[in-house]
Design a protein around this motif. Sequence first.
Motif, PDB file in Angstrom:
ATOM      1  N   ALA A   1       0.854  -1.202   0.000  1.00 39.32           N
ATOM      2  CA  ALA A   1       0.000   0.000   0.000  1.00 39.32           C
ATOM      3  C   ALA A   1       0.884   1.244   0.000  1.00 39.32           C
ATOM      4  N   ASN A   2       0.676   2.094  -0.992  1.00 43.96           N
ATOM      5  CA  ASN A   2       1.409   3.366  -1.051  1.00 43.96           C
ATOM      6  C   ASN A   2       0.429   4.496  -0.723  1.00 43.96           C
ATOM      7  N   PHE A   3       0.589   5.085   0.460  1.00 48.22           N
ATOM      8  CA  PHE A   3      -0.339   6.151   0.883  1.00 48.22           C
ATOM      9  C   PHE A   3      -0.089   7.470   0.145  1.00 48.22           C
ATOM     10  N   LYS A   4       1.091   7.598  -0.473  1.00 44.66           N
ATOM     11  CA  LYS A   4       1.474   8.880  -1.111  1.00 44.66           C
ATOM     12  C   LYS A   4       1.350  10.000  -0.073  1.00 44.66           C
ATOM     13  N   THR A   5       0.700  11.129  -0.426  1.00 46.20           N
ATOM     14  CA  THR A   5       0.611  12.245   0.519  1.00 46.20           C
ATOM     15  C   THR A   5      -0.768  12.237   1.185  1.00 46.20           C
TER      16      THR A   5
ATOM     17  N   GLY B   1      12.320   4.946  -7.097  1.00 46.29           N
ATOM     18  CA  GLY B   1      12.010   5.028  -8.519  1.00 46.29           C
ATOM     19  C   GLY B   1      10.537   5.178  -8.845  1.00 46.29           C
ATOM     20  N   HIS B   2       9.708   5.490  -7.840  1.00 43.78           N
ATOM     21  CA  HIS B   2       8.278   5.659  -8.124  1.00 43.78           C
ATOM     22  C   HIS B   2       8.083   6.763  -9.177  1.00 43.78           C
ATOM     23  N   SER B   3       7.106   6.568 -10.034  1.00 44.67           N
ATOM     24  CA  SER B   3       6.937   7.502 -11.166  1.00 44.67           C
ATOM     25  C   SER B   3       6.664   8.936 -10.699  1.00 44.67           C
ATOM     26  N   GLU B   4       6.008   9.091  -9.544  1.00 44.88           N
ATOM     27  CA  GLU B   4       5.749  10.455  -9.079  1.00 44.88           C
ATOM     28  C   GLU B   4       7.052  11.136  -8.650  1.00 44.88           C
ATOM     29  N   ARG B   5       7.989  10.356  -8.152  1.00 41.54           N
ATOM     30  CA  ARG B   5       9.301  10.933  -7.809  1.00 41.54           C
ATOM     31  C   ARG B   5      10.117  11.195  -9.075  1.00 41.54           C
TER      32      ARG B   5
ATOM     33  N   TYR C   1       6.297  -3.089 -11.718  1.00 43.24           N
ATOM     34  CA  TYR C   1       6.025  -2.488 -13.029  1.00 43.24           C
ATOM     35  C   TYR C   1       4.763  -1.647 -12.893  1.00 43.24           C
ATOM     36  N   GLU C   2       4.923  -0.333 -13.073  1.00 40.41           N
ATOM     37  CA  GLU C   2       3.797   0.582 -12.905  1.00 40.41           C
ATOM     38  C   GLU C   2       3.751   1.557 -14.083  1.00 40.41           C
ATOM     39  N   PRO C   3       2.965   1.219 -15.119  1.00 40.43           N
ATOM     40  CA  PRO C   3       2.885   2.140 -16.240  1.00 40.43           C
ATOM     41  C   PRO C   3       2.359   3.505 -15.777  1.00 40.43           C
TER      42      PRO C   3
ATOM     43  N   TRP D   1       0.797   5.865 -17.190  1.00 39.93           N
ATOM     44  CA  TRP D   1      -0.552   6.211 -17.635  1.00 39.93           C
ATOM     45  C   TRP D   1      -1.635   5.478 -16.849  1.00 39.93           C
ATOM     46  N   ALA D   2      -1.223   4.514 -16.033  1.00 42.80           N
ATOM     47  CA  ALA D   2      -2.213   3.762 -15.252  1.00 42.80           C
ATOM     48  C   ALA D   2      -2.222   4.176 -13.783  1.00 42.80           C
ATOM     49  N   ILE D   3      -1.248   4.981 -13.386  1.00 38.74           N
ATOM     50  CA  ILE D   3      -1.139   5.319 -11.958  1.00 38.74           C
ATOM     51  C   ILE D   3      -2.097   6.445 -11.583  1.00 38.74           C
ATOM     52  N   GLY D   4      -3.008   6.127 -10.693  1.00 41.71           N
ATOM     53  CA  GLY D   4      -3.946   7.128 -10.189  1.00 41.71           C
ATOM     54  C   GLY D   4      -4.941   7.622 -11.217  1.00 41.71           C
ATOM     55  N   THR D   5      -5.058   6.926 -12.344  1.00 37.67           N
ATOM     56  CA  THR D   5      -5.926   7.399 -13.425  1.00 37.67           C
ATOM     57  C   THR D   5      -7.239   6.620 -13.513  1.00 37.67           C
TER      58      THR D   5
ATOM     59  N   TYR E   1       2.668  -5.701 -10.000  1.00 41.53           N
ATOM     60  CA  TYR E   1       2.057  -4.757 -10.946  1.00 41.53           C
ATOM     61  C   TYR E   1       1.427  -3.633 -10.132  1.00 41.53           C
ATOM     62  N   GLY E   2       1.521  -2.421 -10.656  1.00 42.48           N
ATOM     63  CA  GLY E   2       0.844  -1.289 -10.023  1.00 42.48           C
ATOM     64  C   GLY E   2       0.260  -0.376 -11.078  1.00 42.48           C
ATOM     65  N   GLY E   3      -0.888   0.238 -10.753  1.00 45.60           N
ATOM     66  CA  GLY E   3      -1.540   1.147 -11.688  1.00 45.60           C
ATOM     67  C   GLY E   3      -3.024   0.885 -11.662  1.00 45.60           C
ATOM     68  N   SER E   4      -3.736   1.654 -10.798  1.00 49.09           N
ATOM     69  CA  SER E   4      -5.189   1.540 -10.685  1.00 49.09           C
ATOM     70  C   SER E   4      -5.667   0.121 -10.369  1.00 49.09           C
ATOM     71  N   VAL E   5      -4.889  -0.572  -9.551  1.00 46.94           N
ATOM     72  CA  VAL E   5      -5.365  -1.862  -9.053  1.00 46.94           C
ATOM     73  C   VAL E   5      -6.432  -1.575  -7.998  1.00 46.94           C
ATOM     74  N   ASN E   6      -7.507  -2.357  -8.014  1.00 49.22           N
ATOM     75  CA  ASN E   6      -8.566  -2.161  -7.012  1.00 49.22           C
ATOM     76  C   ASN E   6      -9.201  -3.503  -6.668  1.00 49.22           C
TER      77      ASN E   6
ATOM     78  N   ALA F   1       0.828  -6.950  -6.008  1.00 47.89           N
ATOM     79  CA  ALA F   1       0.436  -5.624  -6.486  1.00 47.89           C
ATOM     80  C   ALA F   1       0.932  -4.524  -5.554  1.00 47.89           C
ATOM     81  N   LEU F   2       1.280  -3.404  -6.172  1.00 49.31           N
ATOM     82  CA  LEU F   2       1.589  -2.174  -5.433  1.00 49.31           C
ATOM     83  C   LEU F   2       0.398  -1.251  -5.680  1.00 49.31           C
ATOM     84  N   ILE F   3      -0.275  -0.874  -4.605  1.00 49.67           N
ATOM     85  CA  ILE F   3      -1.572  -0.209  -4.743  1.00 49.67           C
ATOM     86  C   ILE F   3      -1.566   1.160  -4.070  1.00 49.67           C
ATOM     87  N   GLY F   4      -1.966   2.174  -4.818  1.00 47.93           N
ATOM     88  CA  GLY F   4      -2.095   3.519  -4.261  1.00 47.93           C
ATOM     89  C   GLY F   4      -3.520   3.736  -3.779  1.00 47.93           C
ATOM     90  N   THR F   5      -4.282   4.460  -4.594  1.00 50.22           N
ATOM     91  CA  THR F   5      -5.629   4.918  -4.227  1.00 50.22           C
ATOM     92  C   THR F   5      -6.494   3.863  -3.516  1.00 50.22           C
ATOM     93  N   ALA F   6      -6.534   2.666  -4.066  1.00 52.28           N
ATOM     94  CA  ALA F   6      -7.448   1.649  -3.517  1.00 52.28           C
ATOM     95  C   ALA F   6      -6.954   1.057  -2.195  1.00 52.28           C
TER      96      ALA F   6
END
Length: 235
Positions: free
Chosen positions: A6-10, A89-93, A158-160, A162-166, A192-197, A213-218
């Motif tokens: 789980a990646n809480f981000k900010t 190496g997260h794409s937001e960084r 692997y986190e494309p 275009w799929a992260i947080g979209t 895999y990461g990118g809008s996994v829910n 999976a590496l999961i942000g929002t969900a």
Amino acid sequence: MPIIAANFKTNHTRASTAKYVSLLSKYLKTNSTTEVYVFPPLTALDQYETLANFTLGVQNAYPAKNGSFTGEIGTEQLDEFNIKTILIGHSERRHILKETQESIAQKFHYFKTLNYKIIYCIGEPLEVKNEGLDKTLEYLWAQLEGIDTNYENLILAYEPVWAIGTGVTATLEEIQSIHTAIKKVIGKPLLYGGSVNLGNVEKICALPNVDGALIGTASWIAEDFIKIIENTKEL
Ligand code: PEP
């Protein structure tokens, strides 16, 4: 054993992270078939109860013990909370904070030397994806420049971009073809990461060459994250 992170981000506060961790730990005490990682914001680091299958990590840190790096924290601060796990190496960084491959590789090397568990992220932006598989792989290999892919404590994600947080997830075929290509070259766990829910996690994690999976929002609501772990625990 699937790996779910789980990646809480900010997002989340110290107080809400404590509630989250407490719910999650309670669940994981009787459900130990998943390797779980949570990356809260730095202000939420604390002395949480430790469990064999649950690790708290940081989304970022500076590659130094301490020193004059305004706004950053080093390993002296991480040691206070027994943190030995980091996302690199997260794409937001890479894209928002403008970290270069050179600085990312330096960071990797520093934390590798200290034997940290590293979840290392790679992923292509949309314009590269649109150029096809060969160009995409070329882009991904460049994101591995300077990285020791034989490092024993490495997990790849692997986190494309275009799929992260979209809300747009890569198709199962897309995930499968990239993961298979990466696994041919690097024999490390690959998330895999990118809008996994909750709705798609099971199918994604069941694919060959997907280790979790590496999961942000969900992941931000503890109950949802627990359901995600529950739905993938038999894989
Ligand atoms: C991430 O931040 O690594 C991520 C995959 O985010 P999201 O799940 O929101 O796409």
